[in-house]
Design a protein around this motif. Sequence first.
Motif, mmCIF file in Angstrom:
data_model
loop_
_atom_site.group_PDB
_atom_site.id
_atom_site.type_symbol
_atom_site.label_atom_id
_atom_site.label_comp_id
_atom_site.label_asym_id
_atom_site.label_seq_id
_atom_site.Cartn_x
_atom_site.Cartn_y
_atom_site.Cartn_z
ATOM 1 N N TYR A 18 4.885 -28.898 -39.940
ATOM 2 C CA TYR A 18 4.100 -28.599 -41.142
ATOM 3 C C TYR A 18 4.918 -27.751 -42.114
ATOM 4 C CZ TYR A 18 0.462 -26.381 -44.011
ATOM 5 O OH TYR A 18 -0.281 -25.895 -45.063
ATOM 6 N N TYR A 19 5.585 -26.723 -41.575
ATOM 7 C CA TYR A 19 6.403 -25.849 -42.414
ATOM 8 C C TYR A 19 7.703 -26.525 -42.832
ATOM 9 C CZ TYR A 19 3.149 -22.142 -41.178
ATOM 10 O OH TYR A 19 2.005 -21.381 -41.036
ATOM 11 N N GLU B 296 8.275 -29.629 -43.562
ATOM 12 C CA GLU B 296 8.054 -30.533 -44.694
ATOM 13 C C GLU B 296 7.804 -29.776 -45.987
ATOM 14 O OE1 GLU B 296 8.446 -33.751 -44.863
ATOM 15 O OE2 GLU B 296 9.079 -33.782 -42.753
ATOM 16 N N ARG B 297 7.566 -28.493 -45.891
ATOM 17 C CA ARG B 297 7.351 -27.667 -47.082
ATOM 18 C C ARG B 297 8.526 -26.747 -47.374
ATOM 19 N NH1 ARG B 297 3.261 -29.567 -44.825
ATOM 20 N NH2 ARG B 297 1.300 -30.052 -45.916
ATOM 21 N N PRO C 243 -2.352 -25.777 -39.237
ATOM 22 C CA PRO C 243 -1.851 -27.149 -39.381
ATOM 23 C C PRO C 243 -2.640 -28.178 -38.582
ATOM 24 C CG PRO C 243 -0.013 -25.640 -39.234
ATOM 25 C CD PRO C 243 -1.257 -24.824 -38.982
ATOM 26 N N TYR D 16 -6.006 -28.944 -41.040
ATOM 27 C CA TYR D 16 -5.480 -30.118 -41.746
ATOM 28 C C TYR D 16 -5.267 -31.354 -40.875
ATOM 29 C CZ TYR D 16 -4.388 -26.407 -45.086
ATOM 30 O OH TYR D 16 -4.469 -25.343 -45.939
ATOM 31 N N ASP E 203 -2.636 -32.059 -39.389
ATOM 32 C CA ASP E 203 -1.414 -32.418 -40.113
ATOM 33 C C ASP E 203 -0.712 -33.635 -39.509
ATOM 34 O OD1 ASP E 203 0.672 -31.518 -42.171
ATOM 35 O OD2 ASP E 203 1.847 -31.688 -40.317
ATOM 36 N N ARG E 204 -0.426 -34.617 -40.354
ATOM 37 C CA ARG E 204 0.202 -35.861 -39.904
ATOM 38 C C ARG E 204 1.595 -35.638 -39.347
ATOM 39 N NH1 ARG E 204 -1.041 -40.659 -44.306
ATOM 40 N NH2 ARG E 204 -3.328 -40.736 -44.039
ATOM 41 N N ASP E 205 2.344 -34.751 -39.977
ATOM 42 C CA ASP E 205 3.721 -34.513 -39.524
ATOM 43 C C ASP E 205 3.733 -33.914 -38.121
ATOM 44 O OD1 ASP E 205 5.035 -35.385 -41.930
ATOM 45 O OD2 ASP E 205 4.296 -33.557 -42.870
ATOM 46 N N CYS E 206 2.808 -33.010 -37.856
ATOM 47 C CA CYS E 206 2.723 -32.412 -36.514
ATOM 48 C C CYS E 206 2.295 -33.455 -35.487
ATOM 49 C CB CYS E 206 1.748 -31.239 -36.513
ATOM 50 S SG CYS E 206 2.274 -29.826 -37.522
#
Length: 357
Positions: A108-109, A111-112, A182, A186, A188-191
Amino acid sequence: MNDVPVTCFRIDESGYTGFDLLNADQRFQGASAVAIDDGEAARLIKAHFPRLQAPELKYRALSRRPSNHPRLLGLMKDLLSDFDSVTYVADKRFMLTLMFVEYAVEPYYYERGFDLYENGQNYAMASMLHMAGPALLGKTELAALMDTFQQAMKDKSPKSLQQLVEAARATNWGKIPEVLGPLAQYADRDCLSAIATPGVSTDIALVVLISLITRMEVMAEGAYRVEHDQSKNLSAYHDILQRYINHDKEVEFRATEITSLRFPLKLEAVKQVESKSSPAVQLADVMIGAAIEAGNTLTGLRSGGLGPEDLMPLYREDQFIHMLPSIDFEEQRRFRSGSQNSQAIDYLAANIFGKER
């Protein structure tokens, strides 16, 4: 012409349970490597256990008898004083928490544009979650979350991933949203994608071996080789070592202020041997057996073995590596400052194990 003799490290492991880091009977996992030949090993065994009748030296069998403890401590003192060695021990439940941060939080982090590995922030976050999580999130809820995460890492099915999100939401996650947000807030998709990546698992054999290798690379003046027992558990270690040997590209990553990982390795061969015919491998068994037992004693899981207060002072600082939670965040920040663990993980995944983040 290089006249430096080829060093042979004998290694043995203990506590290996594959992907299951929540195994109630084996809280710790580790391995030891010692640079000693079979002749010297046989001499030490005879010196400390002249009446040994068993076909091989086994730490667990010897430590059951208090009358053997002084001899075992004497043997450990000689090994640690006179031979190059390293022992690595990890709290498997903390390692699972660290993996949770690395797969269920870090993407999550990442990707940011935020490097959670920088200065060991992932380690600090995992330590905080491991130590304060039961009080903040609920002891039962956190335990369920870790169990669900481990299962999701194994199954990688949509159902197991959804169950993981639900387990995160069932905790009091708002107390530490920077960790559980995350997933809980969320999904979160990335996670979730990182957790579902084929091939990644909660098996920490790779982590254990990297720790041994970074020290063996320093201790060996030139080329070295590794011999280990033919046990089923060590087959995982054998395969990883062989992959490392085969990797011939030049690259280096800083791990901590005192360790780095550089390829190509000085390690040139790995061989499986029968422990009954290798006194040196038997001594590696004694070394890791003593360390794991000390961990179990210190945490109150078992009693009756060697006293940690007698064993631990025998180690030099560079002979013992542990992965345990730490709330000394400033010390960990200094120790892990400039860490390239994120780059190393990406590199190893893509170039040695055929996976990409």
